[in-house]
Design a protein around this motif. Sequence first.
Motif, PDB file in Angstrom:
ATOM      1  N   ARG A  37      55.201  35.032  41.714  1.00 29.40           N
ATOM      2  CA  ARG A  37      54.805  36.090  43.498  1.00 29.40           C
ATOM      3  C   ARG A  37      53.004  34.842  43.775  1.00 29.40           C
ATOM      4  NH1 ARG A  37      54.010  37.464  48.337  1.00 29.40           N
ATOM      5  NH2 ARG A  37      52.095  38.486  49.076  1.00 29.40           N
ATOM      6  N   ILE A  38      52.291  33.950  42.575  1.00 30.66           N
ATOM      7  CA  ILE A  38      51.955  32.941  43.526  1.00 30.66           C
ATOM      8  C   ILE A  38      52.669  31.885  43.889  1.00 30.66           C
ATOM      9  CG2 ILE A  38      50.431  30.987  42.112  1.00 30.66           C
ATOM     10  CD1 ILE A  38      49.673  33.489  39.585  1.00 30.66           C
ATOM     11  N   TRP A  39      53.557  31.913  42.868  1.00 24.85           N
ATOM     12  CA  TRP A  39      53.780  30.800  43.623  1.00 24.85           C
ATOM     13  C   TRP A  39      54.877  30.745  45.064  1.00 24.85           C
ATOM     14  CZ3 TRP A  39      55.209  25.211  42.619  1.00 24.85           C
ATOM     15  CH2 TRP A  39      56.128  24.956  42.496  1.00 24.85           C
ATOM     16  N   SER A  40      55.160  32.541  45.268  1.00 22.33           N
ATOM     17  CA  SER A  40      55.042  32.945  47.249  1.00 22.33           C
ATOM     18  C   SER A  40      54.124  32.255  47.767  1.00 22.33           C
ATOM     19  CB  SER A  40      56.379  33.764  47.015  1.00 22.33           C
ATOM     20  OG  SER A  40      55.125  34.904  46.993  1.00 22.33           O
ATOM     21  N   THR A  50      41.578  32.752  47.839  1.00 23.94           N
ATOM     22  CA  THR A  50      42.585  33.224  47.773  1.00 23.94           C
ATOM     23  C   THR A  50      43.858  34.150  47.676  1.00 23.94           C
ATOM     24  OG1 THR A  50      41.766  32.955  50.921  1.00 23.94           O
ATOM     25  CG2 THR A  50      43.690  33.814  50.111  1.00 23.94           C
ATOM     26  N   LEU A  51      44.320  33.052  46.553  1.00 24.82           N
ATOM     27  CA  LEU A  51      44.780  34.177  45.647  1.00 24.82           C
ATOM     28  C   LEU A  51      44.488  34.790  45.034  1.00 24.82           C
ATOM     29  CD1 LEU A  51      46.253  30.792  44.350  1.00 24.82           C
ATOM     30  CD2 LEU A  51      47.718  32.138  45.660  1.00 24.82           C
ATOM     31  N   CYS A  52      43.483  35.007  44.424  1.00 20.86           N
ATOM     32  CA  CYS A  52      42.894  36.107  43.924  1.00 20.86           C
ATOM     33  C   CYS A  52      43.006  37.424  44.378  1.00 20.86           C
ATOM     34  CB  CYS A  52      41.682  35.754  42.236  1.00 20.86           C
ATOM     35  SG  CYS A  52      41.066  36.721  42.244  1.00 20.86           S
ATOM     36  N   ASP A  53      42.270  37.421  45.713  1.00 24.50           N
ATOM     37  CA  ASP A  53      41.720  38.705  46.750  1.00 24.50           C
ATOM     38  C   ASP A  53      43.437  38.513  46.122  1.00 24.50           C
ATOM     39  OD1 ASP A  53      39.362  37.858  46.794  1.00 24.50           O
ATOM     40  OD2 ASP A  53      39.182  37.070  48.333  1.00 24.50           O
ATOM     41  N   GLU A  64      37.924  39.341  37.696  1.00 26.91           N
ATOM     42  CA  GLU A  64      37.148  38.186  36.551  1.00 26.91           C
ATOM     43  C   GLU A  64      38.491  37.335  35.811  1.00 26.91           C
ATOM     44  OE1 GLU A  64      33.679  40.721  37.765  1.00 26.91           O
ATOM     45  OE2 GLU A  64      35.756  40.801  36.708  1.00 26.91           O
ATOM     46  N   THR A  65      39.105  38.452  35.533  1.00 26.41           N
ATOM     47  CA  THR A  65      40.765  38.117  34.561  1.00 26.41           C
ATOM     48  C   THR A  65      41.396  37.463  35.841  1.00 26.41           C
ATOM     49  OG1 THR A  65      40.340  40.398  33.592  1.00 26.41           O
ATOM     50  CG2 THR A  65      42.882  39.000  33.629  1.00 26.41           C
ATOM     51  N   CYS A  66      41.477  37.854  36.933  1.00 23.41           N
ATOM     52  CA  CYS A  66      42.758  37.384  38.216  1.00 23.41           C
ATOM     53  C   CYS A  66      42.013  35.749  38.028  1.00 23.41           C
ATOM     54  CB  CYS A  66      42.445  37.809  38.645  1.00 23.41           C
ATOM     55  SG  CYS A  66      43.860  38.064  40.120  1.00 23.41           S
ATOM     56  N   ARG A  67      41.004  35.628  38.497  1.00 22.08           N
ATOM     57  CA  ARG A  67      40.544  34.415  38.125  1.00 22.08           C
ATOM     58  C   ARG A  67      41.212  32.909  37.007  1.00 22.08           C
ATOM     59  NH1 ARG A  67      37.783  30.921  42.274  1.00 22.08           N
ATOM     60  NH2 ARG A  67      38.178  29.255  41.888  1.00 22.08           N
TER      61      ARG A  67
END
Length: 87
Positions: A37-40, A50-53, A64-67
């Motif tokens: 999903r990040i790659w897409s 923005t990715l984390c949001d 916090e874990t996401c970042r």
Amino acid sequence: MRIGKRGDWIAASVGAEIVMMSVIEGKYLGLNEVAARIWSLLDMPQSPDTLCDTLVEEFDVTPETCRAEIDAFIADLDSHRAIEMIP
């Protein structure tokens, strides 16, 4: 800072995962569902915030874990020369 894909990587979906290959580097990577999903999302350069949001909205993860996970994944992609940093 924004993160974008380098143009020499090709990718193919395998279910919810992605298999990637660098034509120039001759490297292969396998990405799980979240990494895929990040790659897409990197089709358009994105900031880590923005990715984390986006991922916090789509997956059951704290900001916090996401970042922390995004930072580690971006560092891994960078070590494979799969991304570029855009000021």
